[in-house]
Design an enzyme around this catalytic site. Structure first.
Site, short mmCIF file in Angstrom:
data_model
loop_
_atom_site.label_atom_id
_atom_site.label_comp_id
_atom_site.label_asym_id
_atom_site.label_seq_id
_atom_site.Cartn_x
_atom_site.Cartn_y
_atom_site.Cartn_z
N CYS A 105 0.89 -1.16 0.00
CA CYS A 105 0.00 0.00 0.00
C CYS A 105 0.92 1.20 0.00
O CYS A 105 1.50 1.54 1.03
CB CYS A 105 -0.92 0.02 1.23
SG CYS A 105 -1.97 1.49 1.21
N CYS A 116 -0.33 4.04 2.50
CA CYS A 116 -0.30 3.88 3.95
C CYS A 116 0.09 2.44 4.30
O CYS A 116 1.25 2.09 4.20
CB CYS A 116 -1.61 4.30 4.59
SG CYS A 116 -3.10 3.70 3.77
N SER A 117 -0.85 1.62 4.71
CA SER A 117 -0.46 0.30 5.23
C SER A 117 -1.54 -0.75 5.04
O SER A 117 -1.56 -1.75 5.74
CB SER A 117 -0.16 0.42 6.73
OG SER A 117 -1.33 0.89 7.40
N CYS A 118 -2.45 -0.55 4.07
CA CYS A 118 -3.60 -1.45 3.95
C CYS A 118 -3.16 -2.88 3.63
O CYS A 118 -2.34 -3.11 2.76
CB CYS A 118 -4.53 -0.97 2.84
SG CYS A 118 -5.15 0.68 3.12
#
Ligand code: FE
Length: 199
Positions: A104, A107-109
């Site tokens: 991602c 961000c951090s999905c």
């Protein structure tokens, strides 16, 4: 609107989170059991063993494999792997000439119900920035050396889609049953930075 100034120390992220929680609880903004339910999901139910179950089944069951590739959401829902960050699941099939990796870049999905929460390195600026520019090099640094004949395909998570990688069933695993195959599939394998290996 008046704002109350917390009297507790808020110098660390954890302290700030607790202060924020207290303010929200004081205002009645946190439904009963919400934190407990979410904590249970994170600690006990969102687990890469779920993704391992999906991948191993796809390795031994052609009908399930087809379903997984056509409708990942439905295939994962057969095991109850649904919910937040798992509303629209897409399985990415590795082939002899394609290695899929997910990131991602914003961000951090990740696909929480199937992969669990993302590892720390997955959230780092360096991984997110470099994987999309030099995927093959990043994979090598993480211990996965791919021959030039294999194309590295990087999938950037969007607002809706949550991926899991369906790796190739490794050579030497022909004698393993489904349960043993599950043990070859780690979170890193589901992200695509590692290959399943028969030890
Ligand atoms: Fe994200």
């Amino acid at each position: 609107m008046s704002t109350s100034v917390p009297t507790t120390d808020t110098s660390t992220p954890g302290q700030r989170a607790r202060a924020l929680l207290k303010v929200m609880q004081d205002k009645g903004m946190v439904p009963d059991g919400y934190i407990e339910q979410l904590t249970d999901l994170m600690e006990n139910q969102w687990d890469p063993a779920n993704g391992a179950r999906v991948v191993a089944r796809a390795w031994v069951d052609d009908d399930y494999r087809r379903l997984l590739l056509e409708d990942g959401t439905a295939a994962c829902a057969e095991y109850g792997y649904t919910g937040p960050q798992g509303e629209y699941i897409v399985a990415l099939e590795d082939t002899p000439t394609v290695k899929n990796v997910i990131v991602c870049s914003l961000c951090s999905c990740t696909n929480w119900p199937v992969l669990g929460l993302p590892p720390e390195w997955y959230k780092s600026f360096e991984f997110r920035a470099r994987l999309v520019r030099e995927g093959r090099t990043v994979l090598r640094e993480l211990g996965t050396e791919l021959p030039p004949s294999v194309q590295v395909c990087v999938w950037d998570t969007s607002a809706e889609s949550r991926y899991l990688v369906l790796p190739q069933r490794p050579a030497g695993s022909e004698h393993l049953d489904e349960e043993a195959l599950r043990r070859l599939v780690t979170k890193d394998v589901l992200i695509g930075v590692a290959l399943p290996v028969v030890r």
